[in-house]
Design an enzyme around this catalytic site. Structure first.
Site: not given
Ligand SMILES: Cc1ncc(C[n+]2csc(CCOP(=O)(O)OP(=O)(O)O)c2C)c(N)n1
Ligand SMILES: Cc1ncc(C[n+]2csc(CCOP(=O)(O)OP(=O)(O)O)c2C)c(N)n1
Ligand SMILES: [Mg+2]
Ligand SMILES: [Mg+2]
Lengths: 326, 363, 326, 363
Positions: C60, C129
């Site tokens: 972010e 959320h």
């Molecule tokens: C700071 C923040 N920004 C956005 C989100 C929304 N979000 C939840 S999971 C995700 C993707 C995460 O991807 P990754 O780090 O590759 O982990 P994975 O879900 O693939 O295990 C996002 C953007 C969040 N939870 N926290």
């Protein structure tokens, strides 16, 4: 007993608690050999070593996140943001984790941490070194927001903040860091975090303030006294959770209230106090509440900053305005 | 022009997608030579998958809220959890059930959490009880682990903090901050990047221009390795090495475990919107359980009968857990207030009383 | 003309402005092929390409900082925080740069950017959320904070936000993203960012709210009407800079005011409105102002969240309380 | 075990501390063979130092607030500024006057800014007029540059965004975020780490465990190089290469310029509290101006007479600038309000009126 300044009282409280509780550690930028850019941590690294007084890499996110981790492991970290204007990158860890770890885990884990920062304007500093941002934290459940306004209160409130089992935001009014000295016994006595301090009794109008503005507010009370107006002065000290009762009691007595703070007016913490008054003391109020605050603009660079900060003159005028209504 | 520094990123794999060893038997790490232990790991991988399947079913029938599946990550997660000692601390993100079940998190706790109840974070069993709760703000757990590692160093405890973070999460401030602090202070930290190729809909290729995610460790001066994250032997071995280094006082490490998110991001997601089924099928062929089973069967320590028996046992376990979950009563309205501070402040006590009175009016 | 939901109105506004102004770009996590986790940007990448609808790395800080850079170069970026609970790492760039670039440079550089985020609770979502954090920005000079509460207002206010030469925080009440449809002509007509909307005329009590709570507040007004109480309903829409005049006018007519918002009570934006009332309309007030808000705790996980959010029942009760005083 | 990736960090130097070339003359970059140009660069380095000395004097006599000196950074800063084209955009932190003077920032503007007046940020001359203002929140400017580079890419402009950041700043989120975005999107960005060994009182050694700061680029998959930051030829050459790469569409680069902060952090700092004089003396022996002068004198294009003449010219220039600064009237109180928004909102207009009336009461 030696007389000490507010900043020396901060150091004294840190040194006291570190000496008496091994779990207290200090971390931040330049807090080590340099003793902090304002010398709040002066001498601590020499006394307690580089692990308990840790110079961190230059990343506020890191400082805040590591502080949460330390605290969850049972340490009592006191983290420093070098200036309150640099605290933004700490907010995710403070608001999403420090403030809610206990709630999230139904009490299993907690974050007994203190986040200290020099706060406010008036020292002719560069851009971003003069912010008064207490409102960033006053709406966050699970946090205590504390602003001392004298050496004795800095000492007692900081001890309380470190000992508190929950996270505390401790904002130090840098403008009065060295404004005057007073005797502060190094006796380890904490002050309560759930009361406002009545600094001066009065009957005609209640002046409510915190931080550096306590100075101007007390001066305003003096000036008003010369004109025969008796002002009660309250230092809120712990903004949240708020001890509204002390304020309510005073205002029901005086019927008039002026709130003074240096942060911008709109949605500053003064709004909360005014709101409580209109909710809980409406029929005691003899005159509209007045807020004397910073303007809804960014605090200007130092050539103009004294025109931005609430002055004795503005406070006196506001108090008189409340008295002009009857 | 001279050379100021040089780096190499190693890639580690023992078991290929067909379950064949790519090294000589004698070059296997000690734990992998113990086939009983390998069977234990296999069983936990399977129970993790049974658990996961059950969770999705619960969600589909309205008994859970959003749920984040771990399908395909079983080797990575069990590899991580099984290498850790009890006294270590784990800081997960939100889908590492394989590691967490190993450390004593109960399926009912997982259901409770995703069922919209904070009590799911109040892990009852050790060592999970001293681990961190799920961390939704991406990558923040990395710094909590680094802070924990700092506490261990300050107190001179022989403990290691482990965090996991996704390929997406490895872009976030907190990840860099954690490994940099750990490198600067030689902290007992192991940071595992579980690279499952996707961050919701964002593919690894536009997350970063780096060839490997393992190389991010170079920015912090840390040892690092890329492993086949579907090969539990590789994950576990890299973890053991890193944990030992940390425990000895030699500082932190990074591990990139390359795997694939076979399911949707969460039950609220529909991955067909952004990726083709071919890619998924290709990845499915490399999934971790199938290859380990083939290997164990080739070693004659596993067979269909054992598989059936274990599946049945897992089903029973999960049914039991689901029942325990479904029988749990909703928290009283006062639970909103009672954990905000250690002691309830006066103002909040008034709001609590107000909420109670509203509640009683409703009934 | 097709009837559309609030979220479709957001998409329609983005598409309209991107088609008419090349400098408008959208960036954030999952805004591209996926069209955003709520589908706010659905179809935009297909229409405008991967550079004007950019999936960013998951950071972010990066999104916010790059947005400032884009805007200073004359682009009009619309950045998305995937949920408002993830906006904290954006704050340094929003507060220190977006909000003050014009002021810092005496008008030489400016940041015509929009920061969008789905806002608020009530959709049975996971932790973090459901945050309603408008107060993070209402005290920041140089920002506009906008919360639409209907498809038409979402369309008109978002167009205005994009066209505004200064940074706008645009918070979308996700609970009512798909609550109902209405006709929203795709005519590119913006709505003003400096007025509150009076959604219902009344004479006995003024109900002031914004965002998703507009729904419960209107329902409360209906219920009150059944009991013969005439409630005026104001949707603040643009919280800052505040159009207080519209509120003041209403309250001087009704003499009574209930403020409804879902963020925690203490130092929420409701406090500012109450404060203005006690400053500027004290003698028009016939009863204490009431705030019906979230509690001073973190919004609970979804099992309890509806007990946290202001309900029609609480609003009605508060309105009646103001009427019980005379 | 196989190798997934390999990296080398090159170190670049042309001119040693004594002003001797460490390469053959023919291997010098083109600009360096042009001795007239080298003299121009030298002159700007000297005028930067004269400017800096004057600033400190102004601060000591109460005519400036806090001031951040650039003593010792002249090669790094002039090297950066002189390599850029007018149409490029520069995002500085707060002490890169050598780069900024080259791009048209006027000393009087610097004084105005550190004198507590926002008008100092309103650079009047191009190309500085389209550059970013000073950025106090550490490293944030890196992302502003990355965002600018993204704008150039979107608009298909052949322009490059350049940012500078300190050794301390290279620990901060924004730096990693900027290079990662630039790597993922192949942006025309050049990020220069001016490693002056200190972040206020925090030495490079506890800022990070990485052997070089240049290697942080590997985390983003970017080309990178470490250069002698006191050797303007090396800085300028690395900048030219990186700028060309970016302009051609080949993406971003990182440069680490190794130098030393010879003065206090700012006039509010006292470096004797945290570092020994030996270290400073050692560094002073390697400072950039002395070596370039020795080189130019050895080439017979510079001598004492020229030095004296140029010093005198610089003194005049600075006196003139100082006078212009000192003659500037303080802004009216209304200036607090008038740049908050493009158009003054009604509420703010009322506060503005109140401030004016207070003002007039005072007079
Ligand atoms: C700071 C923040 N920004 C956005 C989100 C929304 N979000 C939840 S999971 C995700 C993707 C995460 O991807 P990754 O780090 O590759 O982990 P994975 O879900 O693939 O295990 C996002 C953007 C969040 N939870 N926290
Ligand atoms: C976000 C932030 N945190 C802290 C500070 C206070 N501060 C100002 S300069 C500085 C050190 C910077 O060191 P470095 O990045 O190496 O740059 P240098 O001053 O050496 O050029 C610090 C900590 C700041 N300006 N911004
Ligand atoms: Mg992923
Ligand atoms: Mg430095």
């Amino acid at each position: 007993m030696a007389q000490i300044t507010l900043i020396e009282a901060v150091t004294q409280a840190l040194a006291y608690e570190m000496a008496h509780d091994d779990s207290v550690v200090v971390l931040g930028e330049d807090v080590g050999v340099n003793g902090g850019v304002f010398r709040a941590t002066q001498g601590l690294q020499e006394k307690f070593g580089p692990l308990r007084v840790l110079d961190t890499p230059l990343d506020e996110t890191t400082i805040a996140g590591a502080t949460v981790g330390l605290a969850v492991q049972g340490m009592k970290p006191v983290a420093e943001a070098q200036f309150e204007g640099f605290i933004y990158p700490m907010m995710e860890h403070i608001n999403c984790h420090a403030a809610r770890m206990r709630n999230r885990t139904r009490g299993r884990l907690s974050v007994p941490a203190v986040f200290r920062a020099p706060w406010g304007g008036g020292i002719r500093a560069p851009e971003h070194h003069s912010e008064a941002n207490e409102h960033l934290f006053t709406n966050v459940p699970g946090l205590r927001v504390v602003l001392p306004s004298s050496p004795a209160r800095a000492y007692g409130l900081l001890l309380a903040a470190i000992r508190d089992p929950d996270p505390v935001i401790f904002l130090e009014p840098k403008r009065i860091y060295r404004q005057y000295k007073e005797e502060v016994p190094d006796d380890g006595e904490a002050l309560p975090l759930d009361v406002c301090f009545v600094l001066r009794d009065g009957t005609d109008v209640t002046l409510v303030t915190w931080g550096a503005q306590v100075k101007e507010t007390l001066e305003a009370a003096d000036e008003l006294a010369e004109e025969g107006i008796s002002a009660e002065v309250i230092d809120v000290a712990t903004l949240t959770p708020l001890d509204f009762d002390t304020i309510a009691e005073s205002v029901s007595k005086t019927g008039r209230c002026v709130i003074v703070h240096e942060a911008p007016k709109t949605a500053g913490f003064g709004a909360e106090i005014a709101a409580r008054l209109v909710e809980e003391c409406l029929f005691d109020l003899l005159a509209p509440v007045q807020r004397v605050t910073g303007y809804d603009t960014h605090i200007p660079l130092f050539q103009l900053e004294m025109k931005y900060l609430p002055s004795v003159e503005r406070i006196v005028a506001a108090a008189k305005k409340t008295l002009a209504v009857s | 022009m001279s050379i100021a520094a040089k780096f190499e990123i190693e890639y580690l794999q023992y078991l290929d997608p067909e379950g064949k060893l790519v090294v000589k038997e004698k070059d296997l790490p000690a734990f992998a030579k113990d086939l009983d232990h390998m069977v234990e790991l296999y069983k936990l991988m399977v129970s993790t998958r049974v658990f996961d399947t059950k969770s999705i079913a619960l969600q589909r029938t309205g008994k859970l809220g959003t749920y984040a599946s771990c399908l395909g990550h079983e080797a990575a997660h069990v590899g991580i959890g099984s290498a850790m000692k009890d006294e270590d601390v784990y800081a997960p993100s939100y889908r590492e059930y394989g590691a967490q079940l190993y450390r004593g998190v109960q399926p009912r706790e997982v259901y409770t959490y995703w069922g919209g109840d904070e009590r799911g974070n109040d892990y009852q069993k050790e060592p999970a009880r001293h681990d961190f709760a799920w961390s939704v703000p991406i990558a923040t757990q990395c710094l909590h682990a680094a802070g924990s590692a700092l506490a261990f160093k300050i107190r001179n405890e022989k403990r290691v903090a482990v965090c996991t973070v996704g390929d997406g999460g490895s872009s976030k401030a907190d990840f860099y901050g954690a490994i940099n602090l750990a490198g600067a202070q030689q902290l007992p930290l192991v940071a595992v990047i579980v690279n499952n190729q996707w961050a919701i809909s964002v593919p690894r290729s536009i997350q970063t221009g780096a060839e490997t995610l393992a190389q991010k460790a170079i920015a912090a001066g840390l040892p690092t390795i890329q492993v086949d994250g579907n090969d539990i032997i590789a994950v576990r071995k890299a973890m053991e090495d890193a944990l030992e280094r940390a425990r000895k006082g030699d500082g932190a490490s990074v591990i990139e475990a390359v795997t694939y998110r076979l399911g949707d991001h969460t039950t609220a997601d529909d991955a067909r919107r952004y990726r083709g089924s071919e890619e998924v099928e290709e990845a499915r062929a490399k999934e971790p359980i199938k290859r380990l089973r083939a290997y164990l069967e080739s070693k004659k320590v596993w067979d269909q009968a054992k598989e059936d028996a274990w599946q049945a046992e897992c089903d029973d376990w999960m049914d039991n857990e689901v029942n325990a979950y479904l029988e749990t009563k909703t928290q009283p309205v006062t639970a909103m207030f009672d954990y905000t501070f250690a002691e309830l402040p006066e103002d909040l006590a008034r709001q609590r009383a107000e909420a109670i009175s509203l509640e009683s009016k409703e009934h």
